[in-house]
Design an enzyme around this catalytic site. Structure first.
Site, PDB file in Angstrom:
ATOM      1  N   GLU A  74       0.894  -1.176   0.194  1.00 59.08           N
ATOM      2  CA  GLU A  74       0.061   0.055  -0.145  1.00 59.08           C
ATOM      3  C   GLU A  74       0.963   1.389  -0.096  1.00 59.08           C
ATOM      4  O   GLU A  74       2.042   1.097   0.396  1.00 59.08           O
ATOM      5  CB  GLU A  74      -0.954  -0.005   1.069  1.00 59.08           C
ATOM      6  N   LYS A  89      -3.780  -1.526  15.046  1.00 65.65           N
ATOM      7  CA  LYS A  89      -2.953  -0.807  16.035  1.00 65.65           C
ATOM      8  C   LYS A  89      -3.735  -0.686  17.356  1.00 65.65           C
ATOM      9  O   LYS A  89      -4.886  -0.674  17.371  1.00 65.65           O
ATOM     10  CB  LYS A  89      -3.007   0.596  15.280  1.00 65.65           C
TER      11      LYS A  89
HETATM   12  N1  PSU Z   1      -0.915   1.406   9.262  1.00 69.21           N
HETATM   13  C1  PSU Z   1       0.140   2.273   9.439  1.00 69.21           C
HETATM   14  N2  PSU Z   1       0.241   3.597   8.709  1.00 69.21           N
HETATM   15  C2  PSU Z   1      -1.032   3.873   8.139  1.00 69.21           C
HETATM   16  C3  PSU Z   1      -2.085   2.857   7.826  1.00 69.21           C
HETATM   17  C4  PSU Z   1      -2.030   1.761   8.486  1.00 69.21           C
HETATM   18  O1  PSU Z   1       1.034   2.027  10.140  1.00 69.21           O
HETATM   19  O2  PSU Z   1      -0.991   5.040   7.551  1.00 69.21           O
HETATM   20  C5  PSU Z   1      -3.259   3.352   7.099  1.00 69.21           C
HETATM   21  C6  PSU Z   1      -3.441   2.193   6.116  1.00 69.21           C
HETATM   22  O3  PSU Z   1      -3.427   2.636   4.784  1.00 69.21           O
HETATM   23  C7  PSU Z   1      -4.939   1.774   6.360  1.00 69.21           C
HETATM   24  C8  PSU Z   1      -5.572   3.119   6.828  1.00 69.21           C
HETATM   25  O4  PSU Z   1      -5.596   1.248   5.471  1.00 69.21           O
HETATM   26  O5  PSU Z   1      -4.537   3.679   7.640  1.00 69.21           O
HETATM   27  C9  PSU Z   1      -6.810   2.994   7.308  1.00 69.21           C
HETATM   28  O6  PSU Z   1      -7.248   4.247   7.519  1.00 69.21           O
HETATM   29  P1  PSU Z   1      -8.704   4.806   8.286  1.00 69.21           P
HETATM   30  O7  PSU Z   1      -8.730   4.156   9.791  1.00 69.21           O
HETATM   31  O8  PSU Z   1      -9.045   5.877   8.060  1.00 69.21           O
HETATM   32  O9  PSU Z   1      -9.889   3.804   7.579  1.00 69.21           O
END
Ligand code: PSU
Ligand code: MN
Length: 302
Positions: free
Chosen positions: A25, A159
Site C-alpha cells: 500500500e 493498531k
Molecule cells: N498503518 C500504518 N500507517 C497507516 C495505515 C496503516 O502504520 O497510515 C493506513 C492504512 O492504509 C489503512 C488506513 O488502510 O491507515 C486506515 O485508515 P482509516 O482508519 O481512516 O480507515
C-alpha cells in the site's frame, strides 16, 4: 471492458510468467510516516519482498492512473508530495475520474491487487473499529473490504489506537479469518501481545497459502487477515504505549479530528510522544510483514 489499471513492466512480466507478486500500500508512505523515512522504508520493503523471492507491486493513483507497481521516480515523487488524497473503496473512482493523485489504503490496495490478479498484500496495520465507535460510528472500510475481496493481507495486528475487541468481533461477523502467525496471542502492531487470543493460529507460510486456496475452492469471496508479531527487539510494550495513546486520543477529541484525519493524526502524535520510537517499530514491522507475505506468495505458486 478492460480493467482500468496500469502495471509496471516488472510486475507485468512476473504476472505473465505466474511468478509470485506481493502488493504494497502507499498510504503508509504519504500519511503514515514523515519524509524521508517514508521513502527509505518503501524501498526497504520492496527489497525485502525481492530477497524473499517475490516481486513487489506498490499501488497508488498517479494522475488518474491506478498504478500496480511504481517505478523508482514515481515512488520518490509520491513520498515528497504533501496533501495527497488518502483513497479507500469510496473515493478511488472519483480520484481516477478527475485525473487526481492519491495513495491507497488497505481497502483500495486490495481492490487493485485483486484486479491485477495478485493474491497477497503486505501492510503495517489495518484500520479497524475506533475507540468510541459506539458514538462516532468510525469503522474503517478495511474491514468490509476483507469481507469481500479475496486477498490475503499480512499486517502486524490492528493498531493499539483502535478498539481491538470490537475489531475482532466485527471481523468475525464479517466472516474474515484472523490468523496469528506463530503464536496464540493477537499482536497489537507496536507490541507482540495485545492481551487477546487470536481466533486462529498458523505457523507456516505453506498452510496460510493452503487455506487461501481452500477459500477459493469453497467460493468464499473475502480475504484472510494474517497478524504477524513484530520482532521482539523492536517492540514497545503496551504499558509504555497505553498512556501515550490515551493522550493522543484526548487531543484528537479536543481538536475535533474526525473522518480520514483520525488515523494519521493519532499516528503522528504517537510518533512525537514516543520521540520517534514508534517509527522505528513501524519500519521493523512492515519489513517483517513484507518477508512473510513474500513467503506466502512463493508457496501459492509452488
Ligand atoms: N498503518 C500504518 N500507517 C497507516 C495505515 C496503516 O502504520 O497510515 C493506513 C492504512 O492504509 C489503512 C488506513 O488502510 O491507515 C486506515 O485508515 P482509516 O482508519 O481512516 O480507515
Ligand atoms: Mn475512519
Amino acid at each position: 471492458m478492460t480493467p482500468d489499471f496500469t502495471t509496471s513492466p516488472e510486475v507485468q512480466e512476473a504476472l505473465d510468467q505466474s511468478r509470485p507478486v506481493v502488493a504494497l500500500e502507499s498510504t503508509i508512505i504519504t500519511h503514515g510516516m514523515p519524509y524521508p523515512q517514508n521513502l527509505e522504508t518503501a524501498r526497504l520493503v520492496e527489497q525485502e519482498v525481492r530477497q524473499s523471492g517475490a516481486v513487489p507491486a506498490t499501488v497508488a493513483v498517479i494522475n488518474g492512473d491506478l498504478c500496480v507497481g511504481l517505478e523508482s521516480q514515481a515512488l520518490e515523487a509520491l513520498a515528497q508530495t504533501t496533501g495527497v488524497a488518502k483513497l479507500s473503496r469510496a473515493d478511488l473512482a472519483v480520484c481516477m475520474a478527475l485525473g487526481g493523485t492519491g495513495s491507497t489504503t488497505v481497502s483500495a490496495t486490495m481492490i487493485a491487487a485483486n484486479l491485477a490478479g495478485i493474491a497477497v498484500f503486505a501492510t503495517g496495520g489495518i484500520g479497524g473499529v475506533h475507540r468510541g465507535a459506539e458514538h462516532t460510528f468510525d469503522i474503517s472500510a478495511d474491514l468490509q473490504e476483507l469481507a469481500q475481496t479475496p486477498v490475503t493481507v499480512v499486517c502486524a495486528g490492528a493498531k493499539a489506537i483502535l478498539d481491538l475487541p470490537k475489531t475482532l468481533e466485527t471481523l468475525e461477523t464479517l466472516g474474515v479469518p484472523v490468523i496469528a502467525y506463530g503464536q496464540d496471542a493477537l499482536p497489537a502492531f507496536w507490541s507482540r501481545d495485545s492481551g487477546l487470543t487470536a481466533p486462529l493460529r498458523l505457523d507456516e507460510p505453506a498452510t496460510i497459502a493452503a487455506s487461501h486456496k481452500m477459500r477459493a475452492r469453497l467460493g468464499l469471496p473475502g480475504g484472510q487477515l494474517i497478524a504477524n508479531p513484530l520482532p521482539q527487539t523492536d517492540e514497545i510494550p503496551l504499558e509504555i504505549l497505553a498512556p501515550l495513546i490515551a493522550q493522543a486520543h484526548s487531543e484528537a477529541e479536543e481538536q475535533d479530528i474526525t473522518g480520514k484525519q483520525v488515523t494519521p493524526f493519532l499516528l503522528r502524535r504517537i510518533y512525537e510522544l514516543t520521540k520517534g520510537q514508534s517509527l522505528a517499530a513501524n519500519i521493523a514491522l512492515i519489513r517483517n510483514n513484507a518477508r512473510l507475505a513474500a513467503q506466502i506468495a512463493v508457496e501459492l505458486y509452488r
